[in-house]
Scaffold this motif. Structure first.
Motif, PDB file in Angstrom:
ATOM      1  N   GLY A 184      -0.189   4.504  -2.230  1.00 50.38           N
ATOM      2  CA  GLY A 184      -1.620   4.123  -2.385  1.00 50.38           C
ATOM      3  C   GLY A 184      -2.092   4.135  -3.880  1.00 50.38           C
ATOM      4  N   ALA A 185      -1.802   5.319  -4.699  1.00 48.57           N
ATOM      5  CA  ALA A 185      -2.222   5.325  -5.724  1.00 48.57           C
ATOM      6  C   ALA A 185      -1.680   4.120  -6.688  1.00 48.57           C
ATOM      7  CB  ALA A 185      -1.668   6.769  -6.336  1.00 48.57           C
TER       8      ALA A 185
ATOM      9  N   ILE B 131      -3.268   2.031   4.359  1.00 50.83           N
ATOM     10  CA  ILE B 131      -1.937   2.006   4.471  1.00 50.83           C
ATOM     11  C   ILE B 131      -1.288   2.733   5.930  1.00 50.83           C
ATOM     12  CG2 ILE B 131      -1.789   3.863   2.941  1.00 50.83           C
ATOM     13  CD1 ILE B 131       0.790   2.989   1.825  1.00 50.83           C
ATOM     14  N   GLN B 132      -0.425   1.962   6.501  1.00 46.16           N
ATOM     15  CA  GLN B 132       0.085   2.304   7.628  1.00 46.16           C
ATOM     16  C   GLN B 132      -1.039   3.039   8.494  1.00 46.16           C
ATOM     17  OE1 GLN B 132       4.072   4.226   6.867  1.00 46.16           O
ATOM     18  NE2 GLN B 132       4.995   2.407   6.934  1.00 46.16           N
ATOM     19  N   GLY B 133      -2.196   2.637   9.016  1.00 46.00           N
ATOM     20  CA  GLY B 133      -2.889   3.421   9.773  1.00 46.00           C
ATOM     21  C   GLY B 133      -3.548   4.282   9.199  1.00 46.00           C
ATOM     22  N   HIS B 134      -3.506   4.626   7.794  1.00 44.12           N
ATOM     23  CA  HIS B 134      -4.273   5.665   7.109  1.00 44.12           C
ATOM     24  C   HIS B 134      -5.282   4.996   6.274  1.00 44.12           C
ATOM     25  CE1 HIS B 134      -1.708   8.959   8.424  1.00 44.12           C
ATOM     26  NE2 HIS B 134      -0.818   8.070   8.502  1.00 44.12           N
ATOM     27  N   GLU B 135      -6.406   5.709   6.028  1.00 48.74           N
ATOM     28  CA  GLU B 135      -7.413   5.080   5.079  1.00 48.74           C
ATOM     29  C   GLU B 135      -7.592   6.289   4.011  1.00 48.74           C
ATOM     30  OE1 GLU B 135     -10.954   3.594   6.408  1.00 48.74           O
ATOM     31  OE2 GLU B 135     -10.253   1.475   6.633  1.00 48.74           O
ATOM     32  N   PHE B 136      -7.402   5.956   2.752  1.00 47.79           N
ATOM     33  CA  PHE B 136      -7.594   7.013   1.601  1.00 47.79           C
ATOM     34  C   PHE B 136      -8.768   6.454   0.723  1.00 47.79           C
ATOM     35  CE2 PHE B 136      -3.123   7.231   2.505  1.00 47.79           C
ATOM     36  CZ  PHE B 136      -2.860   8.551   3.204  1.00 47.79           C
ATOM     37  N   PRO B 137      -9.875   7.361   0.766  1.00 45.68           N
ATOM     38  CA  PRO B 137     -10.959   6.928  -0.481  1.00 45.68           C
ATOM     39  C   PRO B 137     -10.201   7.382  -1.685  1.00 45.68           C
ATOM     40  CG  PRO B 137     -11.898   8.170   1.480  1.00 45.68           C
ATOM     41  CD  PRO B 137     -10.528   8.249   1.711  1.00 45.68           C
ATOM     42  N   VAL B 138     -10.519   6.701  -2.716  1.00 44.31           N
ATOM     43  CA  VAL B 138     -10.015   7.038  -4.092  1.00 44.31           C
ATOM     44  C   VAL B 138     -11.082   6.746  -5.230  1.00 44.31           C
ATOM     45  CG1 VAL B 138      -7.721   6.894  -3.397  1.00 44.31           C
ATOM     46  CG2 VAL B 138      -8.848   5.087  -4.544  1.00 44.31           C
TER      47      VAL B 138
END
Length: 484
Positions: A287-288, A323-330
């Motif tokens: 994701g990064a 990504i793959q069912g995950h959400e990452f605020p960045v």
């Protein structure tokens, strides 16, 4: 007694041959080299237990299982066998080895094996050169004392087989074929033996193996790590191939521990291969990278069509990676040397010379080099890494919020159709219109890549239409027959 009675009445001979049942079997083979002057040596062993349909998929040398004592005993018996039949040249004596390291003769292959490079990598002996010298009548210049084990070697067989379709053969044109660069140093090596090329066609008439990718390192974990990186950097497009599966095996805990048998694939993937769900920490690394790459694309977009005059337009720093069912605020903090991508917990430093449009992204994350296969798509990328094929979205917080309201597209219902699972030739159709078929009943046979594949009914049904006949050449997902 029943078996003896049946044998006597059927064949006039009541003798019974009992084959030993071997628990937790491993397939381990010994490489031998013999000349016409009475000399024979063994060049250690190869572990070949990762198999599918009795076909080797991954080999390594040496075996993570054998002790030096068992290796010596297997080698001595292999040489005795070769000398007993007057064998000359390179050959391989294959064994089944049980969990207590008892070994049982399987067969001898009187030829060069597909997996011979791993032996060359750990011994430094060029087997092909030695075969030519022996054929020329020369005596071996190598003694048993000269044969050492230097480091560890892995070989992955790249097949034109689609792991997502039950490893069925895949044919087509290699629209992209870029193996990782071959190299050799004191601490690592990459070797690729292949006979295909970009633009070439993989047809249904030959064996599906397209390359033998080998790595070497001073120890087994390092050789596996080298193989992971080499597989990630191996670009193959245009056909289905087994690179995702090979990558998945390299990360499998049992394989990494050397705890493998010939039943590894059927036990660990009983329902077939459906891709890899990466650990959350690995997803954050991907994701990064995706966030940093997407930001580069946005910077380029702001500079086209005269937009440079708009000094107030800038690329945002806050994104949501899905990504793959995950959400990452960045949040991205960029500088001339790269980007620091901040998550809610922790951050990753990303550096790369990747430019938008390149299909292979060589990234450095927190000082570690990784390779991602990248394809641009709406609001993000398709990224393939370590056996996972992922749709990665990079959206603004508002876009991510609205995306949750979008309706999921439903896949079409194909339950009443028999689709051709691979490009191939219809050899035989076993049913007719109006026939009632039962679960497991043979429907037809499709031939591809030297193999006949029998297609069977998944459930009870009545055949309503047949669209193909023997001799027809079909593409993937062509309709063979319909049911009611």
């Amino acid at each position: 007694q029943s078996s003896k009675n049946e044998a006597a009445s059927s064949f006039g001979d009541d003798r019974i041959f009992i084959e030993k049942f071997v628990t937790q079997p491993r397939h381990i083979e010994i490489q031998v080299l013999a000349d016409s002057h009475g000399n024979c040596i063994y060049l250690n062993e190869r572990e070949c237990s990762i198999q599918r349909r009795n076909q080797k998929v991954i080999e390594e040398a040496p075996s993570p299982f054998l002790t030096p004592e068992v290796r010596k005993a297997m080698g001595a018996q292999s040489c005795a066998l070769a000398q007993a039949v007057g064998y000359t040249s390179a050959g391989t004596v294959e064994f089944i080895v049980d969990s207590a390291q008892n070994f049982y003769f399987l067969e001898m292959n009187t030829r060069l094996q597909v997996e011979h490079p791993v032996t060359e990598l750990i011994t430094g002996v060029d087997l092909v050169e030695q075969m030519i010298r022996v054929a020329n009548g020369e005596a071996l210049s190598i003694t048993q004392e000269d044969v050492k084990i230097n480091g560890w070697a892995m070989e992955s067989r790249l097949y034109a087989e689609d792991p997502y379709r039950g490893f069925l053969p895949s044919i087509g044109r290699l629209t992209r074929y870029r193996p990782p660069a071959e190299s050799r140093s004191a601490t690592a090596a990459v070797r690729n033996d292949t006979g295909v090329y970009e633009g070439g066609e993989i047809s249904m008439f030959y064996d599906p193996m397209i390359a033998k990718l080998c790595t070497w390192a001073p120890d087994r974990p390092a050789a596996i790590a080298q193989m992971r990186n080499a597989l990630d950097a191996f670009e193959v497009e245009g056909i289905g191939h087994n690179i995702p599966f090979l990558s998945a095996v390299m990360d499998h805990p049992k394989f990494c521990a050397g705890n493998i048998t010939t039943a590894f694939i059927e036990e660990e993937y009983p329902d077939g291969f459906h891709g890899v769900d990466l650990p959350q920490e690995t997803l954050k690394i991907v994701g990064a990278c995706a966030a940093a790459m997407y930001r580069l694309g946005e910077i380029r977009r702001t500079k086209v069509s005269g937009r440079m005059d708009n000094h107030e337009r800038r690329v945002r720093d806050d994104w949501v990676v899905g990504i793959q069912g995950h959400e990452f605020p960045v949040t991205i903090a960029a500088d001339p040397n790269g980007s620091t991508v901040h998550f809610e917990s922790g951050s990753h430093r990303v550096a790369s010379d990747w430019t938008p449009g390149k299909p292979l992204a060589l990234m450095n994350v927190d000082g570690i080099d990784i390779a991602l296969k990248v394809e641009k798509c709406t609001s993000g990328f398709r990224i393939r890494f370590r056996g996972a094929d992922m749709r990665v979205t990079v959206r603004s917080p508002r876009q991510a919020e609205l995306a949750k309201l979008m309706i999921e597209k439903v896949a079409p219902d194909t339950s009443k159709l028999l689709l051709c699972p691979m490009p191939g030739l219809i050899v035989k159709v076993d049913v007719a219109v109006g026939d009632e078929v039962q679960e497991g009943q043979t429907l037809c046979t499709v031939e591809a890549m030297k193999m006949e594949n029998i297609l069977r009914a998944e459930k009870k049904a009545i055949v309503s239409k047949i669209h193909a006949a023997p001799g027809d050449s079909l593409a993937v997902d062509a309709i063979i027959m319909e049911f009611e």
